[in-house]
Motif scaffolding. Structure first.
Motif, short mmCIF file in Angstrom:
data_model
loop_
_atom_site.label_atom_id
_atom_site.label_comp_id
_atom_site.label_asym_id
_atom_site.label_seq_id
_atom_site.Cartn_x
_atom_site.Cartn_y
_atom_site.Cartn_z
N LYS A 197 -25.38 66.59 -83.81
CA LYS A 197 -25.16 68.03 -83.92
C LYS A 197 -24.25 68.49 -82.79
O LYS A 197 -24.68 68.73 -81.67
CB LYS A 197 -26.49 68.78 -83.89
N ARG A 198 -22.97 68.61 -83.11
CA ARG A 198 -21.97 68.88 -82.08
C ARG A 198 -22.17 70.23 -81.42
O ARG A 198 -21.92 70.39 -80.22
CB ARG A 198 -20.57 68.78 -82.69
N GLY A 199 -22.64 71.21 -82.19
CA GLY A 199 -22.86 72.54 -81.61
C GLY A 199 -23.86 72.49 -80.45
O GLY A 199 -23.64 73.11 -79.40
N SER A 200 -24.94 71.75 -80.62
CA SER A 200 -25.96 71.68 -79.57
C SER A 200 -25.44 70.94 -78.35
O SER A 200 -25.76 71.29 -77.21
CB SER A 200 -27.23 71.00 -80.10
N TYR A 201 -24.63 69.90 -78.57
CA TYR A 201 -24.06 69.15 -77.44
C TYR A 201 -23.10 70.01 -76.62
O TYR A 201 -23.17 70.03 -75.39
CB TYR A 201 -23.34 67.90 -77.95
N MET A 202 -22.22 70.70 -77.30
CA MET A 202 -21.22 71.48 -76.57
C MET A 202 -21.82 72.75 -75.99
O MET A 202 -21.36 73.24 -74.95
CB MET A 202 -20.04 71.81 -77.49
N ALA A 203 -22.86 73.28 -76.62
CA ALA A 203 -23.56 74.42 -76.03
C ALA A 203 -24.22 74.00 -74.72
O ALA A 203 -24.16 74.72 -73.72
CB ALA A 203 -24.61 74.97 -77.00
N LEU A 204 -24.85 72.82 -74.72
CA LEU A 204 -25.51 72.34 -73.50
C LEU A 204 -24.49 72.05 -72.41
O LEU A 204 -24.74 72.30 -71.22
CB LEU A 204 -26.32 71.08 -73.82
N TYR A 205 -23.33 71.53 -72.78
CA TYR A 205 -22.25 71.30 -71.81
C TYR A 205 -21.82 72.63 -71.19
O TYR A 205 -21.62 72.73 -69.97
CB TYR A 205 -21.07 70.63 -72.51
N SER A 206 -21.67 73.66 -72.01
CA SER A 206 -21.30 74.99 -71.49
C SER A 206 -22.41 75.57 -70.62
O SER A 206 -22.14 76.18 -69.58
CB SER A 206 -21.01 75.95 -72.66
N ILE A 207 -23.65 75.38 -71.05
CA ILE A 207 -24.79 75.92 -70.30
C ILE A 207 -24.88 75.29 -68.91
O ILE A 207 -25.30 75.95 -67.96
CB ILE A 207 -26.10 75.70 -71.10
N ALA A 208 -24.46 74.03 -68.79
CA ALA A 208 -24.49 73.38 -67.47
C ALA A 208 -23.71 74.20 -66.45
O ALA A 208 -24.18 74.43 -65.32
CB ALA A 208 -23.90 71.97 -67.58
N PHE A 209 -22.54 74.69 -66.83
CA PHE A 209 -21.73 75.47 -65.90
C PHE A 209 -22.25 76.90 -65.79
O PHE A 209 -22.06 77.56 -64.77
CB PHE A 209 -20.26 75.42 -66.33
N SER A 210 -22.91 77.37 -66.83
CA SER A 210 -23.55 78.68 -66.74
C SER A 210 -24.69 78.66 -65.72
O SER A 210 -24.86 79.59 -64.93
CB SER A 210 -24.07 79.11 -68.11
N ILE A 211 -25.47 77.58 -65.74
CA ILE A 211 -26.54 77.43 -64.76
C ILE A 211 -25.96 77.37 -63.35
O ILE A 211 -26.52 77.92 -62.40
CB ILE A 211 -27.38 76.18 -65.06
N SER A 212 -24.82 76.70 -63.22
CA SER A 212 -24.14 76.66 -61.93
C SER A 212 -23.81 78.06 -61.44
O SER A 212 -23.94 78.36 -60.24
CB SER A 212 -22.85 75.85 -62.04
N HIS A 213 -23.40 78.94 -62.36
CA HIS A 213 -23.12 80.32 -61.99
C HIS A 213 -24.38 81.05 -61.53
O HIS A 213 -24.33 81.83 -60.58
CB HIS A 213 -22.49 81.07 -63.16
N ILE A 214 -25.50 80.78 -62.19
CA ILE A 214 -26.75 81.45 -61.82
C ILE A 214 -27.12 81.16 -60.37
O ILE A 214 -27.42 82.04 -59.58
CB ILE A 214 -27.90 81.03 -62.74
N PHE A 215 -27.09 79.87 -60.02
CA PHE A 215 -27.54 79.46 -58.69
C PHE A 215 -26.40 79.36 -57.67
O PHE A 215 -26.62 79.56 -56.48
CB PHE A 215 -28.27 78.12 -58.79
#
Length: 401
Positions: free
Chosen positions: A339-357
């Motif tokens: 499921k490519r959507g879930s993989y690329m969403a998680l890849y994007s979320i990784a950098f979003s989490i970086s923004h949070i912290f």
């Protein structure tokens, strides 16, 4: 010289027309995002917030990014990358203009959260679009072309943004951001029809595993959180260092940030073309990019000479040129048959989490321990990320044996 130019332009060969159109849309959108690199300065100088308050405000920036990335992955799987990107661009154009009006702490937090939620819906959708429009053998270069569009826009954006601040004030940035997002959305609707993409087979979309069940991919995502945490300091806390420690003004800071995008525009595609022909793995190149990024923080502590800032920016830029395309390519290739959507969403979320912290922690570290300690801390984090990536590569080698 002719052979050099021929080799440079040859590195762009073989990419589909749709990838070029996607790059054009991304270029226009990114060229207008002038508010982001000046956000910390805007909040301190124009709105009068303390570093601690700015850190918390930027945490909402990251929270919105996580929400948007997750929502973008869901929307991409349900309505497709084309509609998801269009909704993100058009709605965020309105929200960017409205962001200039809140004045107190909580309304600004809410405004930034909403802007980033809608704007980052675009991120997983554009990754899936790259996969849909490009040939498998050209994915890394397709990713690189999109990054070139982003960074070409980013090289012009901060420099022009500095001029806009000097002439029209910070409010001018919000209007330009809104107008360019709207222009990018209109071009998307006019030029990039979804029928030109290659749809995923139905059994892949319905029956395949999601990213959360892939343990090795989760290790990779964790290292990307760390890499993002380090990298974003150059676009949140580092401008404060330029202004406070080296006494640079907004225009000079804009030029220095613009050097990042210009260098990437000139050298990234030939560099990636060269590296693609080597026999190293994508993870090896991510390690190399992480090492260079860490070293960039080390060197700026070695001298008070203003030129050291240029050296630091060039080091982090080379690290970015190597690390980001190959990490993105690894994520795309890992999602094949899944499921490519879930993989690329998680890849994007990784950098979003970086923004949070990352923003908040960077501000707190500077406020409590100073700039020098903060830069050494970032170097140590880079080394830790490299160790994790070495371990990941060993597991990946066993998986293929």
């Amino acid at each position: 010289m002719n052979n050099l130019l021929k080799s440079y332009f040859g590195s762009f060969g073989g990419l589909r027309k749709e990838i070029w159109l996607l790059a054009l849309i991304t270029l226009i959108n990114r060229a207008g995002t002038m508010v982001i690199p000046f956000l910390s300065l805007y909040l301190t100088k124009n709105r009068g917030f303390t570093l601690e308050e700015v850190g918390w405000i930027l945490t909402f920036f990251g929270l919105g990014s996580v929400t948007g990335s997750w929502l973008g992955g869901k929307m991409t799987d349900k309505i497709g990358h084309y509609r998801t990107m269009a909704i993100s661009l058009i709605v965020s154009s309105i929200l960017f203009v409205l962001l200039q009006f809140p004045e107190s702490f909580w309304p600004i937090c809410l405004g930034i959260y909403l802007v980033m939620t809608v704007a980052d819906i675009f991120r997983p959708a554009v990754f899936v679009a790259i996969s849909a429009y490009s040939k498998p053998e050209n994915r890394t270069r397709s990713v690189t072309l999109i990054r070139l569009a982003i960074n070409l826009g980013f090289s012009a954006g901060p420099a022009v943004g500095g001029l806009i601040i000097a002439t029209a004030g910070y409010s001018g940035l919000f209007w330009v951001d809104g107008i360019t997002c709207l222009a990018a959305g209109i071009l998307l609707l006019k030029l990039l029809h979804p029928k030109r993409s290659i749809p995923e087979p139905e059994d892949i979309v319905v029956n395949a595993k999601s990213a959360m069940s892939d343990r090795l991919y989760l290790i990779f995502i964790f290292t990307m959180v760390i890499f993002g945490f380090i990298f974003i300091q150059y676009f949140s806390t580092m401008p404060l260092y330029y202004a406070e420690h080296h006494k640079l003004d907004e225009f000079e800071i804009g030029l220095l940030l613009g050097l990042n995008g210009l260098t990437i525009f000139l050298f990234e595609m030939p560099l990636i073309k060269f590296m693609e022909n080597r026999r190293h793995t994508a993870i090896y190149y991510v390690i190399l990019g992480t090492v260079l990024t860490g070293i960039s923080f080390l060197v700026i502590n070695l001298s008070n000479w203003v030129g050291i800032l240029v050296i630091g920016m060039l080091l982090v830029t080379i690290g970015e040129m190597i690390g980001f395309p190959f990490s993105n390519s690894f994520a795309l290739n890992r999602s094949d048959g899944k499921k490519r959507g879930s993989y690329m969403a998680l890849y994007s979320i990784a950098f979003s989490i970086s923004h949070i912290f990352g923003h908040n922690s960077g501000m707190q570290l500077i406020d409590n321990f100073g700039f020098d300690f903060t830069w050494y801390f970032m170097m140590a984090l880079a080394l830790f990320a490299c160790i994790l990536l070495f371990i990941l590569q060993k597991f990946l080698n066993r998986e293929t044996d």
